[in-house]
Scaffold this motif. Structure first.
Motif, PDB file in Angstrom:
ATOM      1  N   GLY A  92       4.851  -7.316  14.320  1.00  0.00           N
ATOM      2  CA  GLY A  92       3.705  -7.160  14.236  1.00  0.00           C
ATOM      3  C   GLY A  92       3.468  -5.848  13.025  1.00  0.00           C
ATOM      4  O   GLY A  92       2.889  -5.279  12.649  1.00  0.00           O
ATOM      5  N   GLN A  93       4.628  -6.694  11.961  1.00  0.00           N
ATOM      6  CA  GLN A  93       4.888  -5.412  10.968  1.00  0.00           C
ATOM      7  C   GLN A  93       3.946  -5.881   9.723  1.00  0.00           C
ATOM      8  O   GLN A  93       3.509  -7.201   9.058  1.00  0.00           O
ATOM      9  CB  GLN A  93       5.710  -5.409  10.312  1.00  0.00           C
ATOM     10  CG  GLN A  93       6.103  -4.685   9.248  1.00  0.00           C
ATOM     11  CD  GLN A  93       7.437  -3.823   8.330  1.00  0.00           C
ATOM     12  OE1 GLN A  93       8.096  -5.006   8.559  1.00  0.00           O
ATOM     13  NE2 GLN A  93       7.733  -3.683   7.476  1.00  0.00           N
TER      14      GLN A  93
ATOM     15  N   ILE B 223       0.683  -1.764  -0.333  1.00  0.00           N
ATOM     16  CA  ILE B 223       0.370  -0.071   0.036  1.00  0.00           C
ATOM     17  C   ILE B 223       1.040   1.651   0.037  1.00  0.00           C
ATOM     18  O   ILE B 223       0.525   2.086  -0.576  1.00  0.00           O
ATOM     19  CB  ILE B 223      -0.805  -0.012   1.545  1.00  0.00           C
ATOM     20  CG1 ILE B 223      -2.182   0.856   0.744  1.00  0.00           C
ATOM     21  CG2 ILE B 223       0.034   0.120   2.679  1.00  0.00           C
ATOM     22  CD1 ILE B 223      -3.275   0.329   0.271  1.00  0.00           C
TER      23      ILE B 223
ATOM     24  N   HIS C 287       8.065   1.814   7.550  1.00  0.00           N
ATOM     25  CA  HIS C 287       7.360   2.958   8.094  1.00  0.00           C
ATOM     26  C   HIS C 287       8.096   3.113   9.682  1.00  0.00           C
ATOM     27  O   HIS C 287       7.373   2.196  10.177  1.00  0.00           O
ATOM     28  CB  HIS C 287       5.979   2.818   7.581  1.00  0.00           C
ATOM     29  CG  HIS C 287       5.406   1.624   8.294  1.00  0.00           C
ATOM     30  ND1 HIS C 287       5.443   0.843   7.581  1.00  0.00           N
ATOM     31  CD2 HIS C 287       4.794   1.222   9.111  1.00  0.00           C
ATOM     32  CE1 HIS C 287       4.687  -0.001   8.187  1.00  0.00           C
ATOM     33  NE2 HIS C 287       4.442   0.012   9.096  1.00  0.00           N
TER      34      HIS C 287
ATOM     35  N   ASP D  51      -1.457   8.726   9.550  1.00  0.00           N
ATOM     36  CA  ASP D  51      -1.977   6.919   9.058  1.00  0.00           C
ATOM     37  C   ASP D  51      -3.139   6.755   9.418  1.00  0.00           C
ATOM     38  O   ASP D  51      -4.693   7.860   9.977  1.00  0.00           O
ATOM     39  CB  ASP D  51      -1.599   6.465  10.752  1.00  0.00           C
ATOM     40  CG  ASP D  51      -1.370   4.725  10.358  1.00  0.00           C
ATOM     41  OD1 ASP D  51      -0.447   4.345  10.964  1.00  0.00           O
ATOM     42  OD2 ASP D  51      -2.986   4.364  10.372  1.00  0.00           O
TER      43      ASP D  51
ATOM     44  N   ILE E 103       0.793   4.123  -2.761  1.00  0.00           N
ATOM     45  CA  ILE E 103       0.743   6.093  -2.160  1.00  0.00           C
ATOM     46  C   ILE E 103       1.800   6.482  -2.697  1.00  0.00           C
ATOM     47  O   ILE E 103       2.160   7.431  -2.901  1.00  0.00           O
ATOM     48  CB  ILE E 103       1.409   5.484  -0.716  1.00  0.00           C
ATOM     49  CG1 ILE E 103      -0.461   5.408   0.370  1.00  0.00           C
ATOM     50  CG2 ILE E 103       1.191   7.564   0.126  1.00  0.00           C
ATOM     51  CD1 ILE E 103      -0.386   5.582   1.483  1.00  0.00           C
TER      52      ILE E 103
HETATM   53  P1  AMP Z   1       2.088  -1.798  10.530  1.00  0.00           P
HETATM   54  O1  AMP Z   1       1.323  -2.815  11.202  1.00  0.00           O
HETATM   55  O2  AMP Z   1       3.473  -0.995  11.316  1.00  0.00           O
HETATM   56  O3  AMP Z   1       2.774  -2.277   9.436  1.00  0.00           O
HETATM   57  O4  AMP Z   1       1.688   0.012  10.167  1.00  0.00           O
HETATM   58  C1  AMP Z   1       0.774  -0.489   8.968  1.00  0.00           C
HETATM   59  C2  AMP Z   1      -0.226   0.942   9.101  1.00  0.00           C
HETATM   60  O5  AMP Z   1      -0.084   1.115   7.980  1.00  0.00           O
HETATM   61  C3  AMP Z   1      -1.360   0.401  10.407  1.00  0.00           C
HETATM   62  O6  AMP Z   1      -0.782   1.683  11.020  1.00  0.00           O
HETATM   63  C4  AMP Z   1      -2.348   1.086   9.345  1.00  0.00           C
HETATM   64  O7  AMP Z   1      -3.689   1.729   9.636  1.00  0.00           O
HETATM   65  C5  AMP Z   1      -1.827   2.005   8.171  1.00  0.00           C
HETATM   66  N1  AMP Z   1      -1.771   2.235   7.064  1.00  0.00           N
HETATM   67  C6  AMP Z   1      -2.770   1.311   6.128  1.00  0.00           C
HETATM   68  N2  AMP Z   1      -2.740   1.631   4.958  1.00  0.00           N
HETATM   69  C7  AMP Z   1      -2.852   2.648   4.975  1.00  0.00           C
HETATM   70  C8  AMP Z   1      -3.408   4.245   3.969  1.00  0.00           C
HETATM   71  N3  AMP Z   1      -3.405   3.500   2.697  1.00  0.00           N
HETATM   72  N4  AMP Z   1      -2.677   4.891   4.286  1.00  0.00           N
HETATM   73  C9  AMP Z   1      -2.253   5.463   5.302  1.00  0.00           C
HETATM   74  N5  AMP Z   1      -2.036   4.524   6.597  1.00  0.00           N
HETATM   75  C10 AMP Z   1      -1.930   3.790   6.317  1.00  0.00           C
END
Ligand code: AMP
Length: 121
Positions: free
Chosen positions: A100-101, A8, A107, A33, A12
């Protein structure tokens, strides 16, 4: 594991899906986020194709590494959660399965705007 160009955040970066931009320079993009866990929940990502923090530290240039690190401070200032502003925040990155990624593009999460609580639940 190789980098998945369909993740995703890659979409972006290619501007294929909408996002709420906070900051951008040659090496870094920051946006809000989509599912905020705190009053302020920002993401800071490198523009290069790096899966996680280890991949980044192994393969990124010194310039990219410095840019990402400095961007975290810059974004905290833009959002008014910086140390300079007398606030403070949590910056964290999750690595792979045990970390937990969910999105396989490096990011950093920036949480703030309120007390963010215990570090690990
Ligand atoms: P992680 O679990 O560390 O990989 O975090 C992934 C993060 O990406 C989560 O906090 C999601 O809410 C966020 N996320 C997923 N899709 C999007 C999006 N389209 N725009 C912004 N944040 C997103």
């Amino acid at each position: 594991m190789s980098y998945d160009r369909n993740n995703i955040f890659a979409k972006i970066l290619r501007k294929e899906i909408p996002y709420k931009k906070i900051f951008e320079n040659d090496h870094v993009l920051s946006f809000h986020d989509i599912n905020p866990q705190k009053k302020i929940h920002a993401l800071v990502i490198p523009k290069g194709e790096y899966i996680d923090f280890d991949d980044f530290n192994n393969r990124a240039s010194d310039q990219e590494i410095v840019a990402l690190s400095k961007a975290i401070t810059e974004v905290s200032k833009i959002l008014g959660i910086s140390i300079d502003a007398g606030k403070g925040y949590r910056a964290l990155t999750n690595l792979s399965e045990h970390g937990g990624q969910e999105v396989p593009h490096l990011h950093f999460h920036l949480f703030g705007g309120e007390k963010v609580g215990k570090m690990v639940e």
